[in-house]
Structures are given as C-alpha cells and as structure tokens.
Enzyme design. Structure first.
Site, mmCIF file in Angstrom:
data_model
loop_
_atom_site.group_PDB
_atom_site.id
_atom_site.type_symbol
_atom_site.label_atom_id
_atom_site.label_comp_id
_atom_site.label_asym_id
_atom_site.label_seq_id
_atom_site.Cartn_x
_atom_site.Cartn_y
_atom_site.Cartn_z
ATOM 1 C CG MET A 212 -0.437 0.131 2.301
ATOM 2 S SD MET A 212 -1.683 0.165 3.677
ATOM 3 C CE MET A 212 -2.046 1.456 3.820
ATOM 4 C CG MET B 130 -8.173 -2.649 -2.267
ATOM 5 S SD MET B 130 -8.976 -1.288 -2.384
ATOM 6 C CE MET B 130 -8.530 -1.471 -0.360
ATOM 7 C CD GLU B 131 -1.604 -3.391 -0.261
ATOM 8 O OE1 GLU B 131 -0.924 -2.991 -0.586
ATOM 9 O OE2 GLU B 131 -1.910 -3.936 0.553
ATOM 10 C CB THR B 132 0.268 -3.046 -6.873
ATOM 11 O OG1 THR B 132 -0.422 -4.571 -6.843
ATOM 12 C CG2 THR B 132 1.092 -3.680 -5.958
#
Length: 267
Positions: free
Chosen positions: A1, A124-126
C-alpha cells in the site's frame, strides 16, 4: 500500500534508544551510521552477500518527506472507497478471477482463503501488479532505519531485506518497491516476505514482484498464518479481524471486504 497506514498503524513511534540486538544509534551522519549498522546486521546473521547491498547507499530525502506527510487514511469511509473500490478495478478484478482461476483454486485448497479476498487485496495494493513502486528497497529502508522516528522497526525491516538478498530471491538491484520498502504485487514488508513468501510456481525463488502464483499463494499464506479459516469474511467475523494483520486501518479492512463482496456479487 505504498507506505501508508500499514507502516503508521503497525507500531507506535519507536524510541531512538537502541535495543541490544539493534545497537546502531539513529540520526547523525549517515555515512558514519552505516558501518555500525553493518556490524549489527552481521550479528543478526546477514552474510557478506547481503551486507554488500549497503555499499554506496545514500539517504533518500524523498522517503523522509513522504514519511512525514501521511494523512491519506483518516477520511470518511465513503470518501476512502470512492478512489479505491472503483468500477474499473472491479472489472479488472473479475477478469483476474477468471484468468487465474486454476491457481486461485489451488491456493484456496491449500490455504483456505477465498479467491475474491486475494484478488481484492491485489487490486487495492498495486492495481494487480501495475503499480509496485520503483524505488530501491534497500535505500528506502536504510533511510528510515537511520531516521529517529521508527528506528527499531525499520532496522528490523532492513535486516530482513538483506536476508532476502542473502537467500537469492532478488539481487539488490532488482529489489525495488514502494517508498517505505514494501515489496511486490501485494506490497509485503520485508519481514513478512521472509516469514510468509512461498515459491508456488516451483522455480526455486520466492518472487513477489513477477510471479503471480507466488504472489497469490504468499498473500493467502500470510492470512492463514494469522488465523484465517475458510468461511465468511464480512464485518464481525473472525476472518475480518484477521484483515487487521494485513492493515491496521479499519477503512482499509472494510474496503477489502467490500471489494471482495462486490467482485462476486457483480455489483
């Protein structure tokens, strides 16, 4: 994140006072600090191969600036998800569920984590690996390990990154990620990489930057290791509480669960 509340919320601000295991004092001249840290790292089992990654490392002022400017997650939930649980990400997520259905089924069978949860975290992260960060993990972590804000935490993370290099999963040059040192397509801290990354594609390396099977299985392994069990994951469930181990932000936990639910509901 990308260095946000996973870092901020994970620990209280560490004291500059060193522990017996991590004796390199924070602050002062960076070039003078490095040899002291190398001695500590050697005492923690880092070999010459890992220590060589610190040769010529300099501070990164951009990392320090970003570390002091983090308020992104203290916003209302609806505002938070508006930029993260988007129609575009959901459409791509459903595509990823289909494209990697076989791998996700094997991961679920082994670790008990629903495919949509893993894909929601991935998105969501990448953005499914598209935005992993390009900064040197070693340089970022060395900058933060020398700083006096969360010294103990980042000295541990830097040692973990050097052990990743020692193991041969990545060279120092290839070990690139977000500004606070997170690695790969689901943004593992270096210490979590050491503990939970798995070689799911069987090539002998734990590659969370390029190998989708390794990414998906390692993400599931982290969750299972913190108590995830096959079953519901909405608010109020035991699995929802496990998401706290992924990210301390309640907004982030709720967003992952909502993202996953929308992936399978088609909403």
């Amino acid at each position: 994140m990308r260095g946000l509340t996973r870092i901020v919320g994970a620990l209280l601000i560490a004291s500059c006072a060193a522990t017996p295991a991590l004796a390199a004092q924070c602050g002062g001249d960076f070039e003078s600090w490095l040899p002291n840290f190398k001695r500590d790292a050697s005492g923690q089992g880092v070999s010459a191969r890992g220590l060589a990654a610190l040769d010529g490392v300099t501070q990164d002022p951009t990392v320090l600036r970003l570390d002091r400017n983090q308020g992104h997650f203290r916003v209302p939930f609806e505002e938070f998800i508006a930029k993260r649980v988007t129609s575009g990400r959901l459409a791509k997520g459903r595509q990823m569920l289909q494209q990697h259905a076989g791998t996700l089924a094997r991961v679920e069978a082994q670790y008990g984590v629903a495919p949509e949860i893993i894909v929601a975290i991935w998105g969501m992260e990448t953005d499914y690996g598209a935005v992993q960060g390009k900064q040197s993990v070693v340089r970022s972590l060395a900058t933060l390990a020398h700083d006096c804000r969360r010294t103990e935490m980042f000295q541990r993370e830097l040692i973990a990154a050097l052990k990743i290099i020692d193991r041969g999963d990545f060279s120092s040059a290839d070990l690139r990620g977000a500004w606070a040192g997170e690695i790969g397509q689901t943004q593992f801290l270096a210490s979590n990489f050491v503990k939970y990354a798995v070689d799911f594609d069987g090539n002998g390396r734990r590659d969370l930057i390029r190998s989708v099977p390794d990414v998906l299985a390692s993400t599931a392994n982290l969750l299972r290791s913190h108590g995830w069990r096959k079953g519901p994951y909405g608010e109020g469930t035991a699995n929802f509480q496990v998401l706290n181990e992924w990210n301390k932000s309640n907004n982030y936990q709720r967003a992952i669960a909502l993202f996953a639910q929308r992936l399978v509901s088609g909403q």
